[in-house]
Write an enzyme that holds these catalytic residues in place. Structure first.
Site, PDB file in Angstrom:
ATOM      1  CG  HIS A 198       0.600   5.969  -3.591  1.00  0.00           C
ATOM      2  ND1 HIS A 198       0.457   6.983  -4.512  1.00  0.00           N
ATOM      3  CD2 HIS A 198       1.527   6.397  -2.692  1.00  0.00           C
ATOM      4  CE1 HIS A 198       1.271   7.978  -4.197  1.00  0.00           C
ATOM      5  NE2 HIS A 198       1.934   7.639  -3.099  1.00  0.00           N
TER       6      HIS A 198
ATOM      7  CG  HIS B  61       2.186   6.608   1.677  1.00  0.00           C
ATOM      8  ND1 HIS B  61       2.823   5.462   1.261  1.00  0.00           N
ATOM      9  CD2 HIS B  61       2.566   7.600   0.840  1.00  0.00           C
ATOM     10  CE1 HIS B  61       3.574   5.752   0.211  1.00  0.00           C
ATOM     11  NE2 HIS B  61       3.436   7.043  -0.062  1.00  0.00           N
TER      12      HIS B  61
END
Length: 165
Positions: free
Chosen positions: A69, A84
């Site tokens: 992620h 992110h």
């Protein structure tokens, strides 16, 4: 001969290109105080229009979370950038994410880093908004953000950073 006389010239600035297609959002508007209060560093965010993350700089992958992620890149100038994907996406434990690089890989602007299922993120995460932050702000002299409202990956410049000497 020139290099011998004057030494290697170091680049003291960096341009960050868009790592995603989508709507550009001020970092202060990200609904997570870690990002909006710039606790991790200065940056920008993108509300993704699709599920591909590309490198915003030429550099090296220095961190890649096992859940895919988030990824860290060190540019050739020494800037450290964190991308992110989404908020609270670590809770997905990698569901919907595919990594295309590993720590230590050299990358160029536009190289594919991560693909993700945007619908999974929208359905199961807190948000799909994707912060892009400079995590070693001590190396930064100044940042100029470009007035981009809808970013096109690989093409649009988001920020111009002057690096301390």
């Amino acid at each position: 001969m020139f290099k011998k006389l004057f030494g290697k010239r170091e680049k003291k600035e960096e341009t960050l290109f868009a790592p995603l297609n989508g709507k550009v959002v001020d970092i202060e508007q990200v609904p997570d105080p870690t990002f909006s209060q710039k606790l991790m560093g200065e940056g920008i965010a993108i509300e993704p229009a699709d599920g591909t993350v590309v490198s915003p700089v030429n550099g090296e992958i220095i961190q890649f979370f096992h859940t895919k992620h988030a990824i860290g890149i060190r540019s050739e100038t020494g800037l450290e950038i964190l991308i992110h994907v989404g908020l609270e996406t670590v809770m997905l434990n990698g569901e919907g994410f595919t990594g295309h690089v590993q720590v230590g890989d050299k990358v160029k602007v536009g190289d594919r880093l991560i693909t993700f299922d945007l619908e999974v993120i929208k359905e199961k995460a807190a948000s799909s908004i994707t912060p892009i932050v400079i995590t070693n702000m001590d190396a930064v002299q100044s940042i100029e953000k470009f007035p981009v409202t809808h970013a096109k990956a690989r093409m649009d410049q988001l920020m111009h950073i002057m690096i301390k000497k």
